[in-house]
Motif scaffolding. Structure first.
Motif, short mmCIF file in Angstrom:
data_model
loop_
_atom_site.label_atom_id
_atom_site.label_comp_id
_atom_site.label_asym_id
_atom_site.label_seq_id
_atom_site.Cartn_x
_atom_site.Cartn_y
_atom_site.Cartn_z
N GLY A 7 -16.91 9.44 12.85
CA GLY A 7 -17.16 8.16 12.20
C GLY A 7 -15.89 7.56 11.63
O GLY A 7 -14.77 7.89 12.05
N PRO A 8 -16.03 6.69 10.64
CA PRO A 8 -14.87 6.01 10.05
C PRO A 8 -13.88 6.99 9.44
O PRO A 8 -14.26 8.06 8.94
N TRP A 9 -12.61 6.60 9.46
CA TRP A 9 -11.57 7.46 8.89
C TRP A 9 -11.78 7.67 7.40
O TRP A 9 -11.31 8.67 6.83
N THR A 10 -12.51 6.76 6.76
CA THR A 10 -12.76 6.87 5.33
C THR A 10 -13.67 8.03 5.00
O THR A 10 -13.82 8.39 3.82
N GLU A 11 -14.31 8.64 6.00
CA GLU A 11 -15.14 9.81 5.77
C GLU A 11 -14.32 11.11 5.77
O GLU A 11 -14.85 12.18 5.48
N ARG A 12 -13.05 11.01 6.13
CA ARG A 12 -12.17 12.19 6.13
C ARG A 12 -11.61 12.44 4.73
O ARG A 12 -11.69 11.60 3.84
N ILE A 13 -11.01 13.61 4.55
CA ILE A 13 -10.21 13.88 3.36
C ILE A 13 -9.07 12.85 3.32
O ILE A 13 -8.43 12.58 4.34
N LEU A 14 -8.82 12.28 2.16
CA LEU A 14 -7.72 11.33 2.01
C LEU A 14 -6.54 12.01 1.35
O LEU A 14 -6.66 12.56 0.24
N GLY A 15 -5.41 12.00 2.01
CA GLY A 15 -4.18 12.54 1.47
C GLY A 15 -3.17 11.44 1.19
O GLY A 15 -3.39 10.27 1.52
N GLY A 95 -4.51 19.71 9.42
CA GLY A 95 -5.42 20.68 10.02
C GLY A 95 -6.78 20.70 9.37
O GLY A 95 -7.76 21.15 10.00
N GLN A 96 -6.87 20.23 8.12
CA GLN A 96 -8.15 20.14 7.45
C GLN A 96 -8.90 18.86 7.81
O GLN A 96 -9.99 18.61 7.28
N GLY A 97 -8.31 18.06 8.68
CA GLY A 97 -8.96 16.82 9.10
C GLY A 97 -8.60 15.62 8.25
O GLY A 97 -9.25 14.57 8.35
N ALA A 98 -7.56 15.73 7.42
CA ALA A 98 -7.20 14.65 6.51
C ALA A 98 -6.54 13.48 7.23
O ALA A 98 -5.90 13.64 8.28
N VAL A 99 -6.68 12.32 6.63
CA VAL A 99 -5.88 11.15 6.95
C VAL A 99 -4.93 10.95 5.77
O VAL A 99 -5.38 10.88 4.63
N VAL A 100 -3.65 10.88 6.04
CA VAL A 100 -2.65 10.84 4.97
C VAL A 100 -2.11 9.43 4.81
O VAL A 100 -1.62 8.82 5.77
N SER A 101 -2.20 8.90 3.60
CA SER A 101 -1.69 7.56 3.31
C SER A 101 -0.20 7.65 3.02
O SER A 101 0.22 8.37 2.11
N ILE A 102 0.58 6.92 3.79
CA ILE A 102 2.04 6.88 3.61
C ILE A 102 2.46 5.42 3.64
O ILE A 102 2.32 4.74 4.66
N TYR A 103 2.95 4.92 2.52
CA TYR A 103 3.36 3.51 2.45
C TYR A 103 4.65 3.30 3.23
O TYR A 103 5.63 4.00 3.01
#
Length: 256
Positions: A7-15, A95-103
């Motif tokens: 589903g949407p990336w917002t359902e992943r862990i947010l890093g 590896g935990q399925g996160a999407v990482v926010s990098i400005y």
């Protein structure tokens, strides 16, 4: 266990991730400080690093992030060991399925890849899923004329940023911005991870093309202005070489 969804990336862990470095060019900059954080199940986990880059930190860089050469040498980790830790922690989080926010993620990711290649830590380093608030904000709100620094964008969206260019605070602001933008622009928040990555690449190209067009037009106007000023300067020099020194009649005028 990894939290993976189709589903949407917002359902992943947010890093969140941020680097402070020795300079503005990502192909040659070395890491000074770093922060990696993630938010999951209502809990925040966060880790920071201070590295000795093995070179002088330019005064301009110290003025930005506050870390001097002396401080980095006295308190910083061995550079190769620190880079390896950062790389491993990022790999674990992805590896935990996160999407990482990098400005402005193309800067930080390029630094990581270039430095990994330079010291031979990981010649095939590649980023995992990234959400870049800089790219999203610039594409989805292109007419705002203010600068797109993290501080300015955070203020625009009422996101807290206590100390800009502190890796820890920048990381938290990037995470908060990702959350805000996913809700401000629901089309973005609804994308799957592959769709998000493809879309951001497209949006970045669009932003780059728009900047190129603006810069080209601006440069042409400046060159035209330079030509105009050059002609004006030449006219003034001509007049200065032949001043009107006579009064009430100009010198050289025959009166009889």
């Amino acid at each position: 266990m990894p939290v993976l969804t189709d589903g949407p990336w917002t359902e992943r862990i947010l890093g969140g991730f941020d680097l402070e470095t020795t300079g503005p060019e990502p192909e040659s900059a070395r890491i000074v400080t770093a922060c990696l954080a993630y938010f999951h199940d209502g809990k925040l986990s966060k880790r920071t690093w201070l590295l000795d880059p093995g070179c002088e930190i330019p005064e301009g860089a110290t003025e930005v992030h506050g870390i001097s050469t002396e401080k980095a040498r006295a308190e910083g980790m061995d550079y190769a060991a620190g880079l390896a830790e950062i790389t491993n922690c990022l790999a674990w989080l992805w590896g935990q399925g996160a999407v990482v926010s990098i400005y402005n993620g193309s800067y930080d990711c390029t630094v990581m890849a270039a430095e990994s290649n330079r010291i031979g830590a990981n010649k095939l380093w590649r980023p995992g899923p990234v959400v870049d608030p800089y790219v999203i904000d610039k594409y989805w709100d292109p007419d705002r004329r203010e600068k797109r620094t993290l501080g300015m964008v955070a203020a625009h969206y009422d996101v807290e940023l206590a100390n800009a260019h502190d890796a820890g605070d920048d990381t938290m602001a990037a995470m908060r911005l990702a959350w805000v933008l996913a809700r401000k622009f629901p089309e973005v928040g609804a994308l799957s991870v592959p769709e998000l990555m493809d879309a951001q690449a497209k949006w970045h190209r669009h932003n780059s093309d728009s900047y190129r067009d603006w810069a080209t037009t601006k440069a042409a106007k400046l060159r035209a202005r330079i030509e105009e000023l050059t002609q004006r300067a030449a006219e003034l020099e001509r007049r200065a070489a032949n001043p009107d020194s006579g009064w009430p009649l100009r010198a050289g005028v025959q009166t009889s």
